[in-house]
Design a protein around this motif. Structure first.
Motif, mmCIF file in Angstrom:
data_model
loop_
_atom_site.group_PDB
_atom_site.id
_atom_site.type_symbol
_atom_site.label_atom_id
_atom_site.label_comp_id
_atom_site.label_asym_id
_atom_site.label_seq_id
_atom_site.Cartn_x
_atom_site.Cartn_y
_atom_site.Cartn_z
ATOM 1 N N ILE A 90 0.724 -1.397 0.233
ATOM 2 C CA ILE A 90 0.064 0.052 -0.036
ATOM 3 C C ILE A 90 0.906 1.300 -0.045
ATOM 4 N N GLU A 91 2.000 1.400 0.596
ATOM 5 C CA GLU A 91 2.977 2.357 0.705
ATOM 6 C C GLU A 91 3.346 2.913 -0.538
ATOM 7 N N GLU A 92 3.184 1.911 -1.738
ATOM 8 C CA GLU A 92 3.530 2.231 -2.978
ATOM 9 C C GLU A 92 2.705 3.276 -3.592
ATOM 10 N N CYS A 93 1.704 3.615 -3.131
ATOM 11 C CA CYS A 93 0.875 4.679 -3.441
ATOM 12 C C CYS A 93 1.460 5.865 -3.006
ATOM 13 N N ASP A 94 1.727 6.851 -3.890
ATOM 14 C CA ASP A 94 2.389 7.906 -3.558
ATOM 15 C C ASP A 94 1.441 9.210 -3.442
ATOM 16 N N VAL A 95 0.355 8.917 -3.239
ATOM 17 C CA VAL A 95 -0.634 10.214 -2.895
ATOM 18 C C VAL A 95 -1.384 9.635 -1.546
ATOM 19 N N PRO A 96 -0.791 10.253 -0.543
ATOM 20 C CA PRO A 96 -1.554 9.871 0.619
ATOM 21 C C PRO A 96 -2.867 9.690 0.974
ATOM 22 N N SER A 97 -3.500 10.910 0.392
ATOM 23 C CA SER A 97 -5.029 11.085 0.511
ATOM 24 C C SER A 97 -5.848 9.764 0.043
ATOM 25 N N LEU A 98 -4.821 8.998 -1.140
ATOM 26 C CA LEU A 98 -5.693 7.815 -1.850
ATOM 27 C C LEU A 98 -5.339 6.402 -1.223
ATOM 28 N N ARG A 99 -4.513 6.448 -0.239
ATOM 29 C CA ARG A 99 -4.135 5.332 0.301
ATOM 30 C C ARG A 99 -5.196 4.315 1.031
ATOM 31 N N ARG A 100 -6.257 5.139 1.493
ATOM 32 C CA ARG A 100 -7.252 4.427 2.085
ATOM 33 C C ARG A 100 -8.078 3.609 1.078
ATOM 34 N N LYS A 101 -7.951 3.885 0.032
ATOM 35 C CA LYS A 101 -8.637 3.417 -1.337
ATOM 36 C C LYS A 101 -7.815 2.029 -2.032
ATOM 37 N N ALA A 102 -6.385 2.208 -1.690
ATOM 38 C CA ALA A 102 -5.702 1.367 -2.396
ATOM 39 C C ALA A 102 -5.926 0.015 -1.798
ATOM 40 N N THR A 103 -5.430 -0.905 -2.745
ATOM 41 C CA THR A 103 -5.772 -2.376 -2.386
ATOM 42 C C THR A 103 -4.420 -2.967 -2.433
ATOM 43 N N LYS A 104 -4.256 -4.243 -2.028
ATOM 44 C CA LYS A 104 -3.109 -4.955 -2.255
ATOM 45 C C LYS A 104 -3.341 -6.003 -3.641
ATOM 46 N N ILE A 105 -2.717 -6.210 -4.384
ATOM 47 C CA ILE A 105 -2.886 -6.931 -5.703
ATOM 48 C C ILE A 105 -3.388 -8.240 -5.378
ATOM 49 N N ASP A 106 -4.495 -8.820 -6.046
ATOM 50 C CA ASP A 106 -4.966 -10.016 -5.765
ATOM 51 C C ASP A 106 -4.381 -10.763 -6.878
ATOM 52 N N MET A 107 -3.333 -11.421 -6.796
ATOM 53 C CA MET A 107 -2.503 -12.114 -8.172
ATOM 54 C C MET A 107 -3.519 -13.319 -8.476
ATOM 55 N N GLU A 108 -4.265 -14.219 -7.575
ATOM 56 C CA GLU A 108 -4.855 -15.157 -7.883
ATOM 57 C C GLU A 108 -6.075 -15.003 -8.639
ATOM 58 N N ARG A 109 -6.595 -13.752 -8.472
ATOM 59 C CA ARG A 109 -7.803 -13.191 -9.317
ATOM 60 C C ARG A 109 -7.314 -12.767 -10.594
ATOM 61 N N ASN A 110 -6.128 -11.977 -10.489
ATOM 62 C CA ASN A 110 -5.736 -11.524 -11.832
ATOM 63 C C ASN A 110 -5.275 -12.587 -12.758
ATOM 64 N N VAL A 111 -4.511 -13.613 -12.224
ATOM 65 C CA VAL A 111 -4.121 -14.635 -13.201
ATOM 66 C C VAL A 111 -5.201 -15.470 -13.867
ATOM 67 N N ALA A 112 -6.432 -15.874 -12.935
ATOM 68 C CA ALA A 112 -7.561 -16.223 -13.301
ATOM 69 C C ALA A 112 -7.975 -15.797 -14.564
ATOM 70 N N GLU A 113 -8.340 -14.246 -14.449
ATOM 71 C CA GLU A 113 -8.528 -13.517 -15.769
ATOM 72 C C GLU A 113 -7.717 -13.884 -16.563
ATOM 73 N N ILE A 114 -6.153 -13.394 -16.354
ATOM 74 C CA ILE A 114 -5.308 -13.593 -17.643
ATOM 75 C C ILE A 114 -5.393 -14.912 -18.320
ATOM 76 N N SER A 115 -5.535 -15.919 -17.670
ATOM 77 C CA SER A 115 -5.432 -17.213 -18.430
ATOM 78 C C SER A 115 -6.767 -17.615 -19.341
ATOM 79 N N HIS A 116 -7.558 -16.752 -19.513
ATOM 80 C CA HIS A 116 -8.634 -16.562 -20.353
ATOM 81 C C HIS A 116 -8.357 -15.763 -21.423
ATOM 82 N N ALA A 117 -7.281 -14.961 -21.654
ATOM 83 C CA ALA A 117 -6.976 -14.010 -22.626
ATOM 84 C C ALA A 117 -6.344 -14.938 -23.789
#
Length: 263
Positions: free
Chosen positions: A151-178
């Motif tokens: 989350i600290e990678e978000c360089d705008v402190p006011s947006l950190r509350r909305k930032a989320t950690k990458i969900d690799m499992e979900r992303n890879v599941a989507e990618i596998s259908h491309a």
């Protein structure tokens, strides 16, 4: 872009077709670059490539004589080589998803993200029949807006509350259908980016370690050992180094290697 003008006769009527021929990676659209990836997977089909890369219909290509095709093929042969550096991702959003890559010159890519992606990239290079490595590689690079490895990678402190950690499992599941040629295009694109890195940071990314399929690569780069050497005794601030921009880290590493070689 190079101007292209083709003159031919159709049912006795003289026709003129004007189009353009791309002459570097930056001029390709995502669709055209995917066609290049398809060529690397399935083999070079000259007529198909002329049609897809020069904006011509198959019918128009069929009407061309052999010399016209020969000349145009010569103008497209630069795409057969992956030795020309390129510093950005040509596919700016994976089709059918909301997944985005880092920006130009790896803008927004943390050191942790690069190390993760590069490890899977090299594993797929070593094991090209294991599609799961390709999917993990693409999943390590492409993610949703507002997703971060830390989350600290978000360089705008006011947006950190909305930032989320990458969900690799979900992303890879989507990618596998491309489509495979889309995923493979990202792989080819990363080869070009690594060529750019070898120009920008020649000590850290030496040219003797090409990563194109069939080259000298025998095992993945030990990024964990490199990272440990990079942080040294500053283990308490490990997170600081993980979230550092990859290119900032590369610049420091490059300088350290040069200084060590001078001793």
């Amino acid at each position: 872009m190079k101007e292209l003008e083709i003159r031919y006769r159709h049912w006795g009527v003289r026709k003129v077709k004007r189009s353009r021929i791309p002459d570097n990676w930056r001029e390709l659209t995502a669709k055209q670059f995917t066609a290049v990836a398809d060529m690397h997977i399935c083999g070079y089909n000259a007529d198909k490539m002329i049609s897809q890369l020069c904006g011509l219909s198959e019918k128009e290509v069929n009407m061309m004589d052999s010399y016209q095709k020969y000349v145009i093929r010569g103008e497209l042969e630069w795409m057969l080589s992956l030795a020309t550096p390129h510093d950005s991702f040509i596919i700016e959003q994976l089709p059918g998803t909301r997944l985005l890559p880092p920006g130009n010159k790896l803008r927004g890519c943390s050191l942790q993200q690069f190390m993760t992606a590069d490890t899977y990239f090299q594993l797929f290079t070593l094991h090209p029949n294991k599609e799961e490595f390709l999917n993990l590689f693409v999943g390590a690079l492409y993610h949703r807006l507002g997703e971060y490895y830390n989350i600290e990678e978000c360089d705008v402190p006011s947006l950190r509350r909305k930032a989320t950690k990458i969900d690799m499992e979900r992303n890879v599941a989507e990618i596998s259908h491309a489509d495979l040629n889309v995923r493979f295009a990202v792989y080819l694109n990363f080869i070009l980016i690594r060529e750019w890195l070898s120009k920008a940071y020649p000590k850290l990314f030496p040219k003797g370690e090409e990563h194109e399929q069939g080259t000298k690569l025998h095992r993945p780069t030990d990024w964990l050992a490199i990272f440990d050497a990079f942080i040294g005794d500053d283990v308490a601030d490990m997170r600081k180094y993980q979230i550092m921009l990859a290119t900032d880290a590369f610049r420091i590493m490059e300088r350290r290697i040069k200084n060590a070689q001078k001793r």
